[in-house]
Design a protein around this motif. Structure first.
Motif, PDB file in Angstrom:
ATOM      1  N   ASP A  38      -7.357  -2.093   9.938  1.00  0.00           N
ATOM      2  CA  ASP A  38      -6.064  -3.375   9.288  1.00  0.00           C
ATOM      3  C   ASP A  38      -6.178  -3.677   8.024  1.00  0.00           C
ATOM      4  O   ASP A  38      -6.247  -4.519   7.723  1.00  0.00           O
ATOM      5  N   LEU A  39      -5.584  -2.717   7.466  1.00  0.00           N
ATOM      6  CA  LEU A  39      -5.531  -2.956   5.819  1.00  0.00           C
ATOM      7  C   LEU A  39      -4.562  -2.547   5.485  1.00  0.00           C
ATOM      8  O   LEU A  39      -3.864  -1.629   4.682  1.00  0.00           O
ATOM      9  N   PRO A  40      -2.821  -3.295   5.251  1.00  0.00           N
ATOM     10  CA  PRO A  40      -1.855  -2.549   5.559  1.00  0.00           C
ATOM     11  C   PRO A  40      -1.717  -2.913   4.140  1.00  0.00           C
ATOM     12  O   PRO A  40      -1.030  -2.495   2.987  1.00  0.00           O
ATOM     13  N   GLY A  41      -2.561  -3.517   2.526  1.00  0.00           N
ATOM     14  CA  GLY A  41      -2.593  -4.068   1.432  1.00  0.00           C
ATOM     15  C   GLY A  41      -3.377  -3.212   0.409  1.00  0.00           C
ATOM     16  O   GLY A  41      -3.376  -3.648  -0.201  1.00  0.00           O
ATOM     17  N   TYR A  42      -3.243  -2.344   1.223  1.00  0.00           N
ATOM     18  CA  TYR A  42      -5.154  -0.824   0.939  1.00  0.00           C
ATOM     19  C   TYR A  42      -4.940   0.379   1.206  1.00  0.00           C
ATOM     20  O   TYR A  42      -4.687   0.643   1.748  1.00  0.00           O
TER      21      TYR A  42
END
Lengths: 607, 186
Positions: free
Chosen positions: A179-183
């Motif tokens: 869950d790393l939508p910004g990475y």
């Protein structure tokens, strides 16, 4: 499969192929220590949590794999703060796992409570406080992903005691479940920018490759060598990059910066094109920024776009992995006809002007015109500087004072050439970087950005754990050694045969040097003592072999003896000359043009 | 400059972040440790419950905007950053103020609030609490005028903003060229 949070955490580490971790248990992390007994992971019990962090760093720096350190809540966690800050500055992949008080107690000033995620927010790439036992495998997978990809760095996972004790149904997340939508780290460089870089490179007359730690992080040493040899462009290797390009290579200019050698510093100053690869224009390299390399255009390749234009504006800024970008650049150069190696390979102790000898250019290609003829005057100039301003010191035969540089040279010459060298911070670090010959990547372990005294002993231990096949020497100062020496107890009990050379000048030497040069020799709080503590006695009490050397005549014998010990650590207390200073030097805030060379090179006398 | 950043020094960043605890602290801590000045900051959940939107008015004299955006972008929970050009965005802010309004000035205060299309939200024997929502410059003007009557307490929310709509586009898409969204990298 039902597991406790603690079991899930250890199993998650196993899933990440962790083979070793460094730590020290305590109240809040107790549940996690239980499943370690049943795990394939080797746990090394340190004597101070800072040691765990630095060992994990040393392990990571030589293996390229993330180091893992574990500590309990409160003071255990805060003791890991320094290694985290250090790893953040040097982009070392490090996963710290800390216990936390039970979730119900968080925020109540409970015993051994500290807000470690808050404290480490600014010195980690990211951190997590786990609040749901089901999150553990996913968070561990995310943490390793974040630590090792993009610009590597430290991460921290804080796990409350009750979460470690509650149970969950085991799963292991697929990459898509993270869950790393910004990475979304960049990897490949923009081809148009790479073309622009190639154009600049072909047009340059005084180019310098400014190689930084990013070369090592990207495992780009081979690509860098190819680039240098194909173009004949000389290379400086920063403190973090020592070993990424062989010091023995004729195109290698060595280390630039505050204590860099004259040629490396001046080559950058006079350059018309800096090709910065994984380097970040640190103030220790640039000196006064406004006076740094005033005539140079800049190609800046870095995986972290925030490094572009942070200190120095780049003419071409390429965000990407150094290895991939350099490989793209090689293809771009090839497309322009530059396909044959310009420089001869290997050959110890050559000068840049030798680099062109005997390498015939393929007729009809760009290589015929470039860069052999064009760069010849530049390489000749560099060779002249190297001849005029070499690194120097003057070791008289015993029983006179023992020069620290002489110790480093003897160590270098009496150890295998792929020996790993770890260092603390200060004069001994600079002497080691200057006088060692680094011919292999991942053989130099040090604290470059944060400048953490006490780094050498624990990081050397971590390095030896990561590379038991290699000889590991720590070059340490007496001030540094006293900060973390207790980890030699760890090394003795775990049978980790590291070797420590203390350059014992009885001073906080670098501070002393500054007080001598910039504070009218007013020595304030820098004197330690040559024999308090008794380093040999201390070493022996920690299960090490202790050796004392006072005369230059005894150095070789002592090193041979140390090298022959492989069942326990060795500490050699070299009593060195306190008057010796590190030269060259660019005073803080000065222009690199005002480099101060060793007095003997300009007609002065040496101590 | 003025303290609300309604001048050329300010730039508006709308930052889409993961809706997780501690995210605001990460953003604030970044600004603090890198020495970037914030004029105002407003945070609220977005239309998607997974994400929140932080509207930050930054002082571009404290650091180059490019650096601020890139450093912000490195925060793992930051999903995207849009820079809004003040000339091509709709900005709104809310002001609440308790003002001295005794018998002799009460009528004038009420009139002034009326002119600015504000509202009286609380009434006391000697004070009024007034509310005004609008463009930040309008709030600045109102604040200047009401100050003469005596401000007891005042609170401004900091602005929120969205890009201006393209007049020719009836589907409600933001006009092109008004917003520069930074894709995550790093």
């Amino acid at each position: 499969m039902e597991l406790t949070g603690a079991q899930a955490l250890i199993k998650s580490l196993e899933m990440q192929h962790v083979e070793v971790m460094f730590g020290l248990p305590g109240g809040a992390i107790l549940p996690v220590y239980d499943p370690i007994l049943d795990s394939s992971i080797r746990h090394i019990l340190v004597r101070h949590e800072q040691g765990a962090g630095h060992m994990a760093q040393g392990y990571a720096q030589v293996t390229g794999r993330p180091g893992v350190a574990m500590a309990t809540s409160g003071p255990g966690a805060t003791n890991v703060v320094t290694p985290l800050a250090d790893a953040y500055m040097d982009s070392t992949p490090l996963v710290a796992i800390t216990g936390q008080v039970a979730t119900a107690a968080i925020g109540t000033d409970a015993f051994q409570e500290s807000d470690i995620t808050g404290i480490t927010m600014g010195i980690t790439k990211h951190n997590w406080l786990i609040t749901d036992v089901d999150d553990i495998p996913r968070v561990v997978a995310e943490a390793f992903h974040v630590a090792t990809t993009g610009r590597p760095g430290p991460v921290l996972i804080d796990i409350p005691k009750d979460i470690a004790q509650s149970t969950m149904t085991w799963y292991w997340p697929a990459p898509a479940d993270l869950d790393l939508p910004g990475y979304r780290p960049v990897t490949e460089g923009d081809p148009a920018l790479v073309m622009e870089a190639a154009e600049l490179l072909l047009a340059a007359e005084r180019p310098v490759i400014y190689a930084g730690g990013g070369i090592l992080k990207a495992r780009a040493a081979d690509a860098l060598r190819e680039l240098a040899e194909r173009t004949g462009i000389p290379v400086v290797t920063t403190l973090m990059a020592r070993g990424c390009f062989p010091d023995s290579h004729p195109l290698c200019l060595g280390m630039p910066g505050m204590h860099g050698n004259y040629t490396a510093v001046t080559a950058m100053q006079k350059s018309d094109l800096l090709i910065a690869l994984g380097s970040r224009f640190d103030d220790r390299v640039t000196g006064k920024v406004s006076a740094f390399a005033p005539g140079a255009k800049v190609i800046h390749v870095d995986i972290d776009p925030a490094e572009h234009n942070k200190v120095r504006a780049a003419d071409v800024a390429i965000a990407g992995d150094c290895r991939l970008v350099v490989e793209e650049l090689l293809l771009a150069l090839e497309a322009r006809g530059l396909s044959h190696s310009e420089a001869t390979r290997g050959g110890r102790g050559g000068s840049p002007s030798d680099a062109v000898a005997g390498a015939p250019a393929a007729p009809g290609t760009m290589a015929e015109r470039y860069p052999r003829e064009r760069l010849a005057p530049w390489r000749a100039q560099l060779g002249a500087w190297q001849e005029r301003y070499p690194l120097v010191y003057d070791q008289q035969p015993g029983p006179g004072p023992l020069k620290p540089q002489f110790v480093i040279e003897c160590l270098r010459d009496q150890t295998p050439e792929d020996t790993i060298v770890a260092s603390g911070v200060g004069q001994h670090q600079m002497f080691a970087s200057q006088w060692w010959q680094f011919d292999h990547p991942y053989t130099w372990v040090n604290s470059g950005g944060l400048g953490t005294m006490g780094f050498a002993v624990p990081s050397a231990i971590g390095a030896k754990v990561g590379r038991p096949d290699k000889m590991v020497w720590a070059v340490d100062g007496d001030g540094c050694f006293q900060m973390t020496a207790q980890e030699l107890v760890t090394a003795s009990s775990e049978r980790i045969p590291v070797k420590i050379a203390i350059l014992n000048n009885a001073y906080l030497g670098m501070v002393r040097q500054w007080q001598e040069m910039f504070y009218e020799e007013r020595y304030s709080e820098v004197y330690l003592s040559p024999d308090l503590p008794d380093y040999v006695g201390w070493a022996e009490s920690m299960g090490c072999v202790g050796i004392r050397v006072e005369s230059p005549d005894d150095v070789a014998t002592a090193i041979d003896k140390a090298n022959s010990v492989d069942d326990r650590p060795v500490v050699v207390d070299f009593r060195t000359d306190a008057f010796e200073k590190v030269f060259p030097m660019v005073a803080a805030g000065s222009s690199n043009d005002d480099i101060i060379v060793d007095p003997s090179l300009i007609g002065g006398s040496r101590p | 400059m003025n303290m609300y950043g309604t001048d050329q020094r300010h730039h508006i960043l709308t930052v889409l972040v993961e809706n997780k605890s501690g995210v605001l602290a990460r953003v604030a801590s970044l600004f603090s440790r890198r020495g970037y000045n914030i004029f105002s900051l407003a945070v609220a959940p977005s239309d998607n419950p997974r994400f929140s939107r932080i509207t930050i008015v930054v002082d571009v004299e404290s650091a180059p905007l490019d650096q601020i955006v890139k450093q912000l972008d490195k925060l793992i929970p930051v999903v995207s950053i849009t820079e809004l050009d003040p000339a091509h965005s709709r900005e709104r802010e809310l002001l609440l103020a308790t003002v001295e309004a005794g018998p002799e000035s009460r009528g004038q205060v009420i009139q002034l609030v009326g002119v600015f299309e504000g509202k009286i939200v609380d009434v006391g024997p000697a004070h009024l609490t007034v509310m005004l929502a609008g463009a930040p410059t309008k709030l600045d003007d109102f604040e200047d005028l009401i100050r003469g009557y005596g401000i007891v307490e005042m609170q401004r929310t900091g602005r929120v903003a969205l890009p201006m709509l393209d007049r020719a586009d009836h589907r409600g898409q933001p006009a092109t060229g008004t917003a520069d969204t930074t894709e995550k990298a790093g």
